[in-house]
Design a protein around this motif. Structure first.
Motif, short mmCIF file in Angstrom:
data_model
loop_
_atom_site.label_atom_id
_atom_site.label_comp_id
_atom_site.label_asym_id
_atom_site.label_seq_id
_atom_site.Cartn_x
_atom_site.Cartn_y
_atom_site.Cartn_z
N HIS A 1 1.11 -1.07 0.19
CA HIS A 1 -0.30 -0.15 0.25
C HIS A 1 0.53 1.41 -0.18
CE1 HIS A 1 -2.71 -2.98 1.21
NE2 HIS A 1 -4.04 -2.74 1.20
N TRP A 2 0.18 2.60 -0.81
CA TRP A 2 1.43 3.35 -0.50
C TRP A 2 0.52 4.70 -1.03
CZ3 TRP A 2 0.77 0.51 -4.58
CH2 TRP A 2 0.81 0.69 -6.20
N THR A 3 1.22 5.61 -0.53
CA THR A 3 1.24 7.38 -1.34
C THR A 3 1.99 8.14 -1.69
OG1 THR A 3 -1.50 7.32 0.25
CG2 THR A 3 -0.24 9.25 -0.53
N PHE A 4 1.94 8.98 -2.95
CA PHE A 4 3.16 9.29 -3.60
C PHE A 4 3.02 10.37 -4.17
CE2 PHE A 4 5.51 9.70 -7.35
CZ PHE A 4 6.90 9.61 -6.48
N ASP A 5 3.46 11.40 -3.55
CA ASP A 5 4.07 12.48 -3.54
C ASP A 5 4.45 13.30 -4.19
OD1 ASP A 5 3.66 15.33 -3.68
OD2 ASP A 5 3.01 15.69 -1.48
N PRO A 6 4.39 13.41 -5.85
CA PRO A 6 5.30 13.39 -6.79
C PRO A 6 6.19 15.19 -7.51
CG PRO A 6 2.83 13.20 -8.49
CD PRO A 6 2.93 12.68 -6.66
N SER A 7 5.14 15.98 -6.56
CA SER A 7 6.12 17.49 -5.91
C SER A 7 7.15 17.31 -5.05
CB SER A 7 4.41 18.12 -6.08
OG SER A 7 4.12 17.95 -4.10
N LEU B 1 7.29 9.33 -0.38
CA LEU B 1 6.37 8.29 -0.64
C LEU B 1 5.96 7.32 0.74
CD1 LEU B 1 5.81 5.58 -2.08
CD2 LEU B 1 7.99 4.63 -2.33
N SER B 2 5.31 7.08 1.02
CA SER B 2 4.99 6.64 2.58
C SER B 2 4.73 5.17 2.13
CB SER B 2 3.99 7.28 3.42
OG SER B 2 3.40 8.48 3.17
N LEU B 3 4.68 4.16 2.63
CA LEU B 3 4.04 2.56 2.12
C LEU B 3 3.89 2.20 3.00
CD1 LEU B 3 6.64 0.69 1.93
CD2 LEU B 3 7.63 2.18 1.15
N ALA B 4 2.96 0.68 2.93
CA ALA B 4 2.82 -0.30 3.92
C ALA B 4 3.33 -1.74 3.35
CB ALA B 4 1.64 -0.05 4.91
N PHE B 5 3.96 -2.24 3.47
CA PHE B 5 4.52 -3.57 2.91
C PHE B 5 4.04 -5.07 4.07
CE2 PHE B 5 7.51 -7.83 2.27
CZ PHE B 5 7.26 -7.67 1.74
N SER B 6 2.98 -5.12 3.61
CA SER B 6 2.85 -7.16 4.86
C SER B 6 2.59 -7.97 3.68
CB SER B 6 1.54 -6.71 4.49
OG SER B 6 0.74 -5.25 5.08
N ALA B 7 3.27 -9.10 4.61
CA ALA B 7 3.13 -10.22 4.04
C ALA B 7 3.16 -12.04 5.92
CB ALA B 7 4.69 -10.43 3.60
N SER C 1 9.34 -6.73 -8.95
CA SER C 1 8.28 -6.44 -10.01
C SER C 1 8.96 -4.98 -10.56
CB SER C 1 7.26 -7.08 -10.16
OG SER C 1 6.73 -6.31 -8.49
N LYS C 2 8.49 -4.61 -11.73
CA LYS C 2 8.32 -2.87 -11.62
C LYS C 2 7.18 -2.69 -10.55
CE LYS C 2 11.88 -1.69 -14.88
NZ LYS C 2 12.66 -1.02 -14.20
N LEU C 3 7.12 -1.58 -10.22
CA LEU C 3 5.76 -0.50 -9.62
C LEU C 3 6.04 1.08 -9.84
CD1 LEU C 3 3.33 -0.93 -7.10
CD2 LEU C 3 4.93 -0.10 -6.26
N ASP C 4 4.74 1.19 -10.94
CA ASP C 4 4.42 2.23 -11.13
C ASP C 4 4.18 2.99 -10.00
OD1 ASP C 4 3.20 4.72 -12.23
OD2 ASP C 4 2.97 3.98 -14.19
N LEU C 5 4.63 4.35 -9.36
CA LEU C 5 4.02 4.91 -8.16
C LEU C 5 2.37 5.55 -8.71
CD1 LEU C 5 7.41 5.62 -6.14
CD2 LEU C 5 5.82 3.99 -6.21
N THR C 6 2.21 5.78 -10.03
CA THR C 6 0.86 6.79 -9.83
C THR C 6 0.11 6.30 -10.57
OG1 THR C 6 2.21 6.82 -12.58
CG2 THR C 6 3.22 8.30 -10.87
N LYS C 7 -0.11 4.66 -10.40
CA LYS C 7 -1.10 3.57 -10.53
C LYS C 7 -1.39 2.58 -9.78
CE LYS C 7 0.59 3.95 -15.40
NZ LYS C 7 0.50 2.58 -16.86
N GLY C 8 -2.12 1.76 -9.66
CA GLY C 8 -2.20 0.40 -9.14
C GLY C 8 -3.29 0.72 -8.28
N GLN C 9 -4.23 0.12 -7.50
CA GLN C 9 -5.65 -0.22 -7.54
C GLN C 9 -6.12 0.72 -6.29
OE1 GLN C 9 -7.17 -3.70 -5.79
NE2 GLN C 9 -8.50 -2.78 -4.95
N ARG C 10 -6.72 2.18 -6.72
CA ARG C 10 -7.44 3.63 -5.45
C ARG C 10 -7.47 2.80 -4.53
NH1 ARG C 10 -3.71 6.41 -7.62
NH2 ARG C 10 -4.97 8.41 -6.64
#
Length: 235
Positions: free
Chosen positions: A51-57, A61-67, A179-188
């Motif tokens: 899970h993430w929130t990305f501020d391009p300005s 990058l704020s993230l939560a990685f779970s496993a 994998s590649k991760l596009d920070l501007t996409k993903g499930q909203r």
């Protein structure tokens, strides 16, 4: 008619056999302390999510990685590799199922035992929390300006020695967890908040999970054998 029925039963049984082994959608997760994120992705290996929130300005990058950690003394890791989709060169964040060991940063420079070290990306708010099924790593990273797509690498391990992660398994899932991760996409999504559940006294082990899967496969094979003889009987 009988052939169509047999084919339908086959696909229905095959789907039922593995449906309970599928990972939860990333949108079903919730986090404590009012933590919310804009985007998420269910990763293809190790039943992990990001899970993430990305501020391009501000390139923040704020993230939560779970496993799910493989054992009660296990660990989870998430990393960015600035150069390639590979473990070597990864700038890693690692959290431990043992609450007495704080999450730490690791610069993965080789296959030898690793030690905590600074990474290429300024990191803050590095924390973790445990639920009955998952261990979650939280962090904030400052990325280079203009970077919107990253090489992500993730991993889980079964044991820790002297506060440091031991080598992980070399199974296909472990070797393909990148994998590649596009920070501007993903499930909203916007994750709901809830109190953090207490960690389990004895989380299910990887061996137990494998045993359950083998039991399902064995039951499925027996079911298909029974269908075969039923089909023969009809004709």
């Amino acid at each position: 008619m009988a052939t169509s029925l047999l084919v339908s039963l086959f696909f229905f049984s095959f789907a039922s056999l593995f449906s309970s082994s599928m990972p939860l959608s990333c949108s079903s997760f919730s986090f404590s302390n009012n933590r919310t994120f804009i985007s998420c992705s269910s990763l293809p290996h190790l039943h992990a999510t990001i899970h993430w929130t990305f501020d391009p300005s501000t390139s923040s990058l704020s993230l939560a990685f779970s496993a799910p950690p493989p054992s009660s003394s296990g660990w989870i890791a998430w990393a960015i590799n600035p150069n390639s989709l590979a473990m070597i060169g990864s700038q890693a964040l690692i959290a431990f199922n043992d609450p007495t060991i704080k999450p730490q940063t690791f610069n993965i420079t080789g296959y030898s035992p690793i030690k905590p070290s600074p990474i290429d990306f300024p990191t803050s708010d590095l924390q973790s929390e445990s639920s009955s099924t998952h261990l979650t790593l939280f962090a904030k990273l400052k990325l280079p300006q203009g970077l919107t797509s990253i090489n992500q690498v993730w991993q889980v391990g079964t044991s820790v020695t002297s506060g440091l992660p031991d080598k992980h398994e070399m199974l296909p899932d472990n070797l393909q967890s990148m994998s590649k991760l596009d920070l501007t996409k993903g499930q909203r999504v916007t994750t709901a908040t809830s109190p953090a559940p207490a960690p389990p006294s004895s989380p299910p082990s990887a061996a137990a999970g494998s045993h359950r899967l083998l039991s399902k496969v064995r039951a499925g094979v027996l079911f298909f054998i029974e269908l075969f003889f039923f089909f023969i009987y009809l004709f």
